[in-house]
Design a protein around this motif. Structure first.
Motif, PDB file in Angstrom:
ATOM      1  N   SER A   1     -16.531  -1.371  31.294  1.00  0.00           N
ATOM      2  CA  SER A   1     -17.656  -0.284  31.223  1.00  0.00           C
ATOM      3  C   SER A   1     -18.362  -0.259  29.800  1.00  0.00           C
ATOM      4  O   SER A   1     -19.319   0.145  29.216  1.00  0.00           O
ATOM      5  N   ARG A   2     -17.417  -1.058  28.724  1.00  0.00           N
ATOM      6  CA  ARG A   2     -18.087  -1.374  27.599  1.00  0.00           C
ATOM      7  C   ARG A   2     -17.916  -2.887  27.176  1.00  0.00           C
ATOM      8  O   ARG A   2     -17.484  -3.270  25.969  1.00  0.00           O
TER       9      ARG A   2
ATOM     10  N   SER B   1     -16.965  -7.764  23.685  1.00  0.00           N
ATOM     11  CA  SER B   1     -17.849  -7.422  22.638  1.00  0.00           C
ATOM     12  C   SER B   1     -17.277  -6.883  21.411  1.00  0.00           C
ATOM     13  O   SER B   1     -18.127  -6.122  20.623  1.00  0.00           O
ATOM     14  N   GLY B   2     -16.242  -7.214  21.111  1.00  0.00           N
ATOM     15  CA  GLY B   2     -15.730  -6.856  19.640  1.00  0.00           C
ATOM     16  C   GLY B   2     -14.855  -5.621  19.614  1.00  0.00           C
ATOM     17  O   GLY B   2     -14.320  -5.103  20.609  1.00  0.00           O
ATOM     18  N   SER B   3     -14.840  -4.777  18.382  1.00  0.00           N
ATOM     19  CA  SER B   3     -14.180  -3.681  18.327  1.00  0.00           C
ATOM     20  C   SER B   3     -14.997  -2.493  19.274  1.00  0.00           C
ATOM     21  O   SER B   3     -16.282  -2.601  19.241  1.00  0.00           O
ATOM     22  N   ASP B   4     -14.376  -1.473  19.828  1.00  0.00           N
ATOM     23  CA  ASP B   4     -15.130  -0.429  20.477  1.00  0.00           C
ATOM     24  C   ASP B   4     -15.863   0.295  19.391  1.00  0.00           C
ATOM     25  O   ASP B   4     -15.332   0.734  18.366  1.00  0.00           O
ATOM     26  N   LEU B   5     -17.228   0.282  19.174  1.00  0.00           N
ATOM     27  CA  LEU B   5     -18.079   1.035  18.090  1.00  0.00           C
ATOM     28  C   LEU B   5     -17.784   2.403  18.062  1.00  0.00           C
ATOM     29  O   LEU B   5     -17.920   3.057  17.023  1.00  0.00           O
TER      30      LEU B   5
ATOM     31  N   GLY C   1     -15.775  -9.081  17.105  1.00  0.00           N
ATOM     32  CA  GLY C   1     -14.150  -9.349  17.217  1.00  0.00           C
ATOM     33  C   GLY C   1     -13.913 -10.382  18.409  1.00  0.00           C
ATOM     34  O   GLY C   1     -12.770 -11.020  18.405  1.00  0.00           O
TER      35      GLY C   1
ATOM     36  N   GLU D   1     -14.183 -13.702  17.315  1.00  0.00           N
ATOM     37  CA  GLU D   1     -12.844 -14.010  16.504  1.00  0.00           C
ATOM     38  C   GLU D   1     -11.695 -14.205  17.400  1.00  0.00           C
ATOM     39  O   GLU D   1     -11.062 -15.171  17.228  1.00  0.00           O
TER      40      GLU D   1
ATOM     41  N   HIS E   1     -21.195 -10.207  12.557  1.00  0.00           N
ATOM     42  CA  HIS E   1     -20.588  -9.390  11.666  1.00  0.00           C
ATOM     43  C   HIS E   1     -21.709  -9.044  10.513  1.00  0.00           C
ATOM     44  O   HIS E   1     -21.950  -7.848  10.002  1.00  0.00           O
TER      45      HIS E   1
HETATM   46  C1  LIG Z   1     -18.346  -6.657  13.663  1.00  0.00           C
HETATM   47  C2  LIG Z   1     -16.888  -6.829  13.430  1.00  0.00           C
HETATM   48  C3  LIG Z   1     -16.128  -5.866  14.164  1.00  0.00           C
HETATM   49  C4  LIG Z   1     -14.939  -6.140  14.381  1.00  0.00           C
HETATM   50  O1  LIG Z   1     -14.577  -7.295  14.106  1.00  0.00           O
HETATM   51  O2  LIG Z   1     -14.266  -5.154  14.308  1.00  0.00           O
HETATM   52  C5  LIG Z   1     -17.000  -5.765  15.629  1.00  0.00           C
HETATM   53  O3  LIG Z   1     -16.552  -6.249  16.548  1.00  0.00           O
HETATM   54  S1  LIG Z   1     -18.182  -4.441  16.042  1.00  0.00           S
HETATM   55  C6  LIG Z   1     -18.565  -4.841  17.478  1.00  0.00           C
HETATM   56  C7  LIG Z   1     -19.555  -5.739  17.350  1.00  0.00           C
HETATM   57  N1  LIG Z   1     -20.145  -5.918  18.788  1.00  0.00           N
HETATM   58  C8  LIG Z   1     -21.573  -5.095  19.075  1.00  0.00           C
HETATM   59  O4  LIG Z   1     -22.063  -4.860  18.204  1.00  0.00           O
HETATM   60  C9  LIG Z   1     -21.759  -5.173  20.555  1.00  0.00           C
HETATM   61  C10 LIG Z   1     -22.850  -4.141  20.713  1.00  0.00           C
HETATM   62  N2  LIG Z   1     -23.461  -4.211  22.048  1.00  0.00           N
HETATM   63  C11 LIG Z   1     -24.119  -4.964  22.501  1.00  0.00           C
HETATM   64  O5  LIG Z   1     -24.830  -5.931  21.763  1.00  0.00           O
HETATM   65  C12 LIG Z   1     -24.836  -4.933  23.853  1.00  0.00           C
HETATM   66  O6  LIG Z   1     -24.060  -4.039  24.602  1.00  0.00           O
HETATM   67  C13 LIG Z   1     -24.118  -6.298  24.492  1.00  0.00           C
HETATM   68  C14 LIG Z   1     -24.848  -7.586  24.325  1.00  0.00           C
HETATM   69  C15 LIG Z   1     -22.523  -6.477  24.468  1.00  0.00           C
HETATM   70  C16 LIG Z   1     -24.358  -5.980  26.188  1.00  0.00           C
HETATM   71  O7  LIG Z   1     -25.678  -5.899  26.490  1.00  0.00           O
HETATM   72  P1  LIG Z   1     -26.183  -5.339  27.915  1.00  0.00           P
HETATM   73  O8  LIG Z   1     -27.733  -5.161  28.000  1.00  0.00           O
HETATM   74  O9  LIG Z   1     -25.734  -6.320  28.664  1.00  0.00           O
HETATM   75  O10 LIG Z   1     -25.444  -4.159  28.329  1.00  0.00           O
HETATM   76  P2  LIG Z   1     -25.209  -2.619  27.452  1.00  0.00           P
HETATM   77  O11 LIG Z   1     -25.817  -2.810  26.093  1.00  0.00           O
HETATM   78  O12 LIG Z   1     -25.962  -1.541  28.369  1.00  0.00           O
HETATM   79  O13 LIG Z   1     -23.712  -2.403  27.530  1.00  0.00           O
HETATM   80  C17 LIG Z   1     -23.034  -1.672  28.453  1.00  0.00           C
HETATM   81  C18 LIG Z   1     -22.286  -0.693  27.966  1.00  0.00           C
HETATM   82  O14 LIG Z   1     -21.335  -1.094  27.120  1.00  0.00           O
HETATM   83  C19 LIG Z   1     -21.368  -0.577  25.685  1.00  0.00           C
HETATM   84  N3  LIG Z   1     -20.811  -1.497  24.662  1.00  0.00           N
HETATM   85  C20 LIG Z   1     -21.028  -2.811  24.648  1.00  0.00           C
HETATM   86  N4  LIG Z   1     -20.343  -3.312  23.323  1.00  0.00           N
HETATM   87  C21 LIG Z   1     -19.599  -2.213  23.069  1.00  0.00           C
HETATM   88  C22 LIG Z   1     -18.987  -2.048  21.726  1.00  0.00           C
HETATM   89  N5  LIG Z   1     -18.644  -3.165  20.992  1.00  0.00           N
HETATM   90  N6  LIG Z   1     -18.260  -0.786  21.847  1.00  0.00           N
HETATM   91  C23 LIG Z   1     -18.691   0.247  22.341  1.00  0.00           C
HETATM   92  N7  LIG Z   1     -19.111   0.020  23.528  1.00  0.00           N
HETATM   93  C24 LIG Z   1     -19.982  -0.912  23.877  1.00  0.00           C
HETATM   94  C25 LIG Z   1     -22.834  -0.190  25.775  1.00  0.00           C
HETATM   95  O15 LIG Z   1     -23.141   0.742  24.740  1.00  0.00           O
HETATM   96  C26 LIG Z   1     -23.017   0.294  27.215  1.00  0.00           C
HETATM   97  O16 LIG Z   1     -22.411   1.564  27.206  1.00  0.00           O
HETATM   98  P3  LIG Z   1     -23.339   2.810  27.781  1.00  0.00           P
HETATM   99  O17 LIG Z   1     -22.462   3.946  27.836  1.00  0.00           O
HETATM  100  O18 LIG Z   1     -23.919   2.489  29.065  1.00  0.00           O
HETATM  101  O19 LIG Z   1     -24.400   3.057  26.686  1.00  0.00           O
END
Ligand SMILES: CC[C@H](C(=O)O)C(=O)SCCNC(=O)CCNC(=O)[C@H](O)C(C)(C)COP(=O)(O)OP(=O)(O)OC[C@H]1O[C@@H](n2cnc3c(N)ncnc32)[C@H](O)[C@@H]1OP(=O)(O)O
Length: 314
Positions: free
Chosen positions: A74-75, A114-118, A162, A165, A185
């Protein structure tokens, strides 16, 4: 005289035990941080458990190939805090898997990670806690890469931040058509912190790493193959996405990995160990480790059987 011989034997035995202990220390559960770096694993585990959700699942198979699944669909399989703790526990289980030969790391439901849970990231945005999380993940991913198993990331969908990574903590990456690895990042005002930059430089070289991180470039399978980030492209024969599509890709990866894991576990593990030491250690130390690993297979069952069968390599 007899006493001297016994003493010599004892010293030789102690010497080989010490070499073995050094080898294990170098190659098994060696993470990067310990209490001498102010790293308190239990304290960090407690903090991470405050951000629950999802799981990291491990399936050990009779074939000697295990499947590790990042499971938070879901995330888009983002890493919650409890999943980081799960990952560390799964790595410990794999370190103790004497029959293991290979490992496939995948995401659930058609996306990698998709990395860390934001949501967790927002809640722990102070640098001290961020660095603790980063040390915890560096330790787990370093231990993952150092497992005596040949590992492959099955990249389907997105591997972001992440998640990108995590792909670099595997020996190989196979990318499904349409998949993307992206070190996002810079867009987040960050640099990799889970060891992804250090590993990326070793995989694609510093020029390519600088481009991927500086441009937050989207790496598709074609670019991945060109720069050496991807080791193969997976083409599903079934149309579309879904469970059948995913299990077909997993089967393809198992077949690919099977080409490198055929044979007895001690030999495959020894192969990974000598490559790992060559990759990580200065030459003299790598040579000594290679000698130690050689000693674990020389005269072993597989070696004796091969000698007895007078095998030819035509
Ligand atoms: C930067 C470094 C750091 C580390 O190393 O610790 C990280 O990793 S930070 C996280 C980096 N990742 C992101 O910023 C991902 C952001 N999300 C997106 O770009 C998109 O959601 C994507 C491309 C993954 C998917 O897009 P799509 O249109 O196919 O779906 P949705 O956007 O509707 O996503 C579905 C649902 O998932 C939730 N989501 C996705 N990624 C994350 C995340 N990293 N943390 C928490 N939640 C995430 C998104 O919010 C949607 O939830 P909803 O409740 O429906 O809004």
């Amino acid at each position: 005289m007899a006493l001297c011989a016994a003493k010599r034997r004892l010293l030789k035995h102690a010497g080989s035990c010490a070499a073995w202990a050094r080898l294990l220390q170098r190659q098994s559960s060696g993470g990067v941080y310990s209490s001498s770096h102010g790293f308190n694993q239990e304290e960090i585990r407690e903090k991470l458990r405050a951000f629950p959700g999802g799981s990291v699942d491990l399936l050990k198979q009779e074939s000697g190939i295990a499947v590790l699944t990042i499971n938070n669909p879901s995330r888009m399989n983002a890493f919650s805090g409890s999943m980081m703790v799960d990952l560390e526990e799964r790595v410990s289980q794999l370190e103790n898997w004497t029959d293991g030969k290979g490992l496939i790391v995948q995401g659930a439901a058609g996306s990698f990670c998709s990395g860390s849970d934001l949501n967790a990231v927002r809640a722990i945005s102070n640098p001290q806690d961020g660095m603790k999380m980063c040390m915890f993940m560096q330790n787990s991913l370093t231990r993952l890469l150092r497992l005596p198993l040949i590992s492959v990331a099955l990249v389907e969908g997105r591997a972001l931040g992440g998640g990108a990574e995590l792909t670099t903590a595997c020996d190989f990456r196979l990318m499904a058509s349409g998949s993307v690895i992206q070190f996002v990042h810079k867009h987040m005002g960050l640099v990799p912190g889970w060891g992804g930059a250090a590993r990326l430089v070793r995989i694609v070289g510093s020029q390519n790493a600088l481009k991927l991180l500086g441009g937050a470039l989207k790496v598709d399978p074609e670019l991945g193959m060109r720069i050496g980030l991807a080791d193969g492209v997976l083409e599903a024969t079934r149309a579309g996405e879904g469970a059948g599509h995913t299990s077909e890709l997993l089967q393809q990866v198992e077949n690919w990995l099977g080409g490198y894991t055929k044979g007895p576990a001690p030999v495959i593990q020894a192969v990974k160990r000598v490559v790992l030491s060559g990759r990580e250690l200065p030459l003299s130390e790598a040579l000594r480790t290679e000698k130690d690993v050689f000693g674990t297979v020389w005269g072993g069952p597989a070696n004796l059987q091969a000698l007895a069968s007078k095998s030819k390599h035509k």
